[in-house]
Design a protein around this motif. Structure first.
Motif, PDB file in Angstrom:
ATOM      1  N   PHE A 223       0.816  -1.209   0.000  1.00 49.53           N
ATOM      2  CA  PHE A 223       0.000   0.000   0.000  1.00 49.53           C
ATOM      3  C   PHE A 223       0.855   1.266   0.000  1.00 49.53           C
ATOM      4  O   PHE A 223       0.463   2.300  -0.551  1.00 49.53           O
ATOM      5  CB  PHE A 223      -0.928  -0.001   1.223  1.00 49.53           C
ATOM      6  N   ALA A 224       2.039   1.186   0.609  1.00 44.87           N
ATOM      7  CA  ALA A 224       2.889   2.372   0.769  1.00 44.87           C
ATOM      8  C   ALA A 224       3.132   3.080  -0.553  1.00 44.87           C
ATOM      9  O   ALA A 224       3.067   4.307  -0.645  1.00 44.87           O
ATOM     10  CB  ALA A 224       4.214   1.983   1.426  1.00 44.87           C
ATOM     11  N   GLN A 225       3.410   2.306  -1.610  1.00 46.60           N
ATOM     12  CA  GLN A 225       3.717   2.930  -2.899  1.00 46.60           C
ATOM     13  C   GLN A 225       2.505   3.607  -3.525  1.00 46.60           C
ATOM     14  O   GLN A 225       2.644   4.457  -4.412  1.00 46.60           O
ATOM     15  CB  GLN A 225       4.272   1.886  -3.865  1.00 46.60           C
ATOM     16  N   ASP A 226       1.294   3.263  -3.070  1.00 48.01           N
ATOM     17  CA  ASP A 226       0.071   3.862  -3.600  1.00 48.01           C
ATOM     18  C   ASP A 226      -0.516   4.928  -2.681  1.00 48.01           C
ATOM     19  O   ASP A 226      -1.549   5.509  -2.990  1.00 48.01           O
ATOM     20  CB  ASP A 226      -0.991   2.772  -3.837  1.00 48.01           C
ATOM     21  N   HIS A 227       0.130   5.166  -1.555  1.00 48.81           N
ATOM     22  CA  HIS A 227      -0.396   6.132  -0.594  1.00 48.81           C
ATOM     23  C   HIS A 227      -0.458   7.522  -1.229  1.00 48.81           C
ATOM     24  O   HIS A 227       0.533   7.983  -1.817  1.00 48.81           O
ATOM     25  CB  HIS A 227       0.487   6.168   0.656  1.00 48.81           C
ATOM     26  N   PRO A 228      -1.623   8.202  -1.159  1.00 45.74           N
ATOM     27  CA  PRO A 228      -1.763   9.508  -1.811  1.00 45.74           C
ATOM     28  C   PRO A 228      -0.716  10.527  -1.379  1.00 45.74           C
ATOM     29  O   PRO A 228      -0.332  11.400  -2.143  1.00 45.74           O
ATOM     30  CB  PRO A 228      -3.167   9.957  -1.399  1.00 45.74           C
ATOM     31  N   GLY A 229      -0.231  10.411  -0.145  1.00 41.80           N
ATOM     32  CA  GLY A 229       0.763  11.363   0.336  1.00 41.80           C
ATOM     33  C   GLY A 229       2.192  10.961   0.076  1.00 41.80           C
ATOM     34  O   GLY A 229       3.126  11.682   0.456  1.00 41.80           O
ATOM     35  N   GLY A 230       2.381   9.820  -0.580  1.00 45.42           N
ATOM     36  CA  GLY A 230       3.734   9.367  -0.882  1.00 45.42           C
ATOM     37  C   GLY A 230       4.176   8.221   0.010  1.00 45.42           C
ATOM     38  O   GLY A 230       3.719   8.069   1.151  1.00 45.42           O
ATOM     39  N   GLU A 231       5.071   7.404  -0.511  1.00 45.47           N
ATOM     40  CA  GLU A 231       5.548   6.210   0.189  1.00 45.47           C
ATOM     41  C   GLU A 231       6.296   6.545   1.470  1.00 45.47           C
ATOM     42  O   GLU A 231       6.145   5.868   2.491  1.00 45.47           O
ATOM     43  CB  GLU A 231       6.447   5.427  -0.772  1.00 45.47           C
ATOM     44  N   GLN A 232       7.105   7.604   1.450  1.00 43.40           N
ATOM     45  CA  GLN A 232       7.967   7.897   2.587  1.00 43.40           C
ATOM     46  C   GLN A 232       7.182   8.192   3.852  1.00 43.40           C
ATOM     47  O   GLN A 232       7.612   7.854   4.958  1.00 43.40           O
ATOM     48  CB  GLN A 232       8.883   9.079   2.246  1.00 43.40           C
ATOM     49  N   LEU A 233       6.005   8.802   3.682  1.00 41.99           N
ATOM     50  CA  LEU A 233       5.183   9.131   4.846  1.00 41.99           C
ATOM     51  C   LEU A 233       4.723   7.874   5.569  1.00 41.99           C
ATOM     52  O   LEU A 233       4.631   7.842   6.800  1.00 41.99           O
ATOM     53  CB  LEU A 233       3.978   9.967   4.404  1.00 41.99           C
ATOM     54  N   VAL A 234       4.418   6.808   4.812  1.00 37.91           N
ATOM     55  CA  VAL A 234       4.005   5.539   5.423  1.00 37.91           C
ATOM     56  C   VAL A 234       5.202   4.884   6.094  1.00 37.91           C
ATOM     57  O   VAL A 234       5.111   4.411   7.238  1.00 37.91           O
ATOM     58  CB  VAL A 234       3.406   4.595   4.363  1.00 37.91           C
ATOM     59  N   LEU A 235       6.328   4.843   5.408  1.00 39.20           N
ATOM     60  CA  LEU A 235       7.524   4.187   5.956  1.00 39.20           C
ATOM     61  C   LEU A 235       7.997   4.872   7.242  1.00 39.20           C
ATOM     62  O   LEU A 235       8.570   4.224   8.118  1.00 39.20           O
ATOM     63  CB  LEU A 235       8.644   4.183   4.921  1.00 39.20           C
ATOM     64  N   GLU A 236       7.744   6.156   7.352  1.00 45.29           N
ATOM     65  CA  GLU A 236       8.142   6.895   8.554  1.00 45.29           C
ATOM     66  C   GLU A 236       7.480   6.327   9.800  1.00 45.29           C
ATOM     67  O   GLU A 236       8.049   6.363  10.899  1.00 45.29           O
ATOM     68  CB  GLU A 236       7.765   8.372   8.387  1.00 45.29           C
ATOM     69  N   TYR A 237       6.260   5.794   9.638  1.00 45.32           N
ATOM     70  CA  TYR A 237       5.521   5.258  10.782  1.00 45.32           C
ATOM     71  C   TYR A 237       5.518   3.727  10.811  1.00 45.32           C
ATOM     72  O   TYR A 237       4.761   3.119  11.562  1.00 45.32           O
ATOM     73  CB  TYR A 237       4.080   5.782  10.763  1.00 45.32           C
ATOM     74  N   GLY A 238       6.356   3.102   9.990  1.00 45.03           N
ATOM     75  CA  GLY A 238       6.437   1.645   9.979  1.00 45.03           C
ATOM     76  C   GLY A 238       6.837   1.093  11.338  1.00 45.03           C
ATOM     77  O   GLY A 238       7.714   1.636  12.016  1.00 45.03           O
ATOM     78  N   GLY A 239       6.162   0.010  11.762  1.00 45.17           N
ATOM     79  CA  GLY A 239       6.473  -0.622  13.040  1.00 45.17           C
ATOM     80  C   GLY A 239       5.912   0.118  14.245  1.00 45.17           C
ATOM     81  O   GLY A 239       6.269  -0.188  15.382  1.00 45.17           O
ATOM     82  N   LYS A 240       4.999   1.087  14.005  1.00 42.85           N
ATOM     83  CA  LYS A 240       4.478   1.905  15.105  1.00 42.85           C
ATOM     84  C   LYS A 240       2.960   1.837  15.185  1.00 42.85           C
ATOM     85  O   LYS A 240       2.293   1.436  14.234  1.00 42.85           O
ATOM     86  CB  LYS A 240       4.906   3.367  14.918  1.00 42.85           C
ATOM     87  N   ASP A 241       2.439   2.263  16.329  1.00 37.28           N
ATOM     88  CA  ASP A 241       0.999   2.425  16.504  1.00 37.28           C
ATOM     89  C   ASP A 241       0.635   3.833  16.032  1.00 37.28           C
ATOM     90  O   ASP A 241       1.150   4.829  16.559  1.00 37.28           O
ATOM     91  CB  ASP A 241       0.621   2.257  17.977  1.00 37.28           C
TER      92      ASP A 241
END
Length: 344
Positions: A46-64
């Motif tokens: 899903f990260a690569q399709d996130h409207p705000g960009g992949e990096q924003l999702v990866l920033e919160y990876g492994g977190k609540d």
């Protein structure tokens, strides 16, 4: 431990216990998990399709991210955006959330089965259908629409098919027009065609694709609504269904061609139609990249503004904001979408 996401995770998988240390281990581009209200979701693809960009999702990876998604200073997400996670659940963290599955409302469509086949036998009410179809879902792959493989093939259109299919026709029309008109006359007709497609785009989007209030409360009417445009609002990030299949674009385009030829002489009509086709290609390709362009902050200002505007049409209010390439016609006809900056 990495679990490959499917179209519909099993209930057993959704209820498997995930430790905090296991969640924290899945925070890379290769395997990215997040937790929300006690549920754990695999958002790797899903990260690569996130409207705000992949990096924003990866920033919160492994977190609540429960607090993050509802924090107005962090760009609070709408309920529809949060529901995109439903199909990506891989487990749970806390026992008090084990009743989430039982709390689900009446089921709409099963994304692991052909969607149009389900809609053909639907018994939904109009109100329920419209509520559900405007709540976007996400799947890492394109779900089947038809069980028939030949019909299914016609529904899948990579973005590059648009210029490959339409460019030769635009060149032929341009040649036929230039063979009988001087260059300044042709250029004026061509540019008029490009400009006027903005109005065609707006008219089709508003009066053909979005006639929700006029749909009769009948299963077959809901099926046709879903087939024409509802499926795009239901699955707005499906890469294979963001540009029009040639069959559908021809069905809409041929009446426009015949009307133009009837109203204008052939050289004038060909010049205008060549521009109209180029306008259509700009529209369809822009629509694709509004959904899937990466690095939104690096886009040209107009493109960035239209990306925000169009995504708000999907995730905030589908009853307004019909322009794709510009807001001009929305402003002229009083349907401009006022974007809520706190929502996706």
């Amino acid at each position: 431990m990495y679990i490959k996401p499917g179209l519909s995770q099993s209930l057993a998988m959704r209820d498997r216990l995930v430790t905090l240390s296991e969640l924290e281990c899945n925070r890379s581009k290769a395997s990215c998990w997040i937790a929300y209200r006690g549920r754990v979701y695999d958002v790797t693809r899903f990260a690569q399709d996130h409207p705000g960009g992949e990096q924003l999702v990866l920033e919160y990876g492994g977190k609540d991210i429960t607090e993050v998604l509802h924090d107005p200073t962090q760009h609070r997400h709408s309920q529809e955006a949060i529901e995109l996670l439903d199909e990506l659940a891989v487990g749970r963290i806390h026992e008090k959330y084990t009743d989430l599955e039982a709390d689900r409302k009446e089921k709409f469509l099963d994304l692991s089965k052909p969607l149009f086949d389900q809609m053909l036998v639907n018994t939904f009410t109009k109100d329920f259908y419209l509520e559900q179809v405007h709540r976007p879902r996400y799947t890492p792959n394109s779900p089947l629409l038809f069980s028939n493989p030949y019909l299914e093939l016609l529904t899948r259109t990579p973005w590059y098919v648009v210029p490959l299919f339409w460019t030769p026709l635009a060149l032929i029309f341009a040649y036929l027009s230039l063979s009988q008109l001087d260059v300044p006359c042709f250029v004026s007709l061509f540019m008029t065609g490009v400009f006027m497609f903005g109005l065609v785009e707006y008219t089709i989007h508003r009066f053909l694709f979005h006639v929700d209030e006029l749909i009769p409360d009948h299963p077959m009417c809901l099926f046709f609504h879903f087939m024409v445009h509802g499926v795009h609002h239901y699955l707005p990030m499906d890469r294979m269904r963001l540009v029009m299949p040639p069959v559908l674009s021809l069905a809409i385009g041929i009446p426009i061609l015949l009307l133009t030829v009837k109203l204008l002489s052939l050289p004038l009509a060909f010049g205008f139609l060549s521009g109209l086709i180029v306008g259509y290609m700009i529209y369809d390709l822009m629509h694709y990249f509004l959904h899937h362009a990466v690095g939104a902050n690096l886009l040209p200002p107009h493109f960035q503004a239209m990306k925000t505007y169009h995504l708000a049409h999907h995730y905030q209010d589908p009853t307004v904001g019909f322009g794709i390439t510009s807001k001009l016609w929305d402003r002229l006809f009083g349907t401009e979408l006022v974007i809520n900056p706190k929502l996706v």
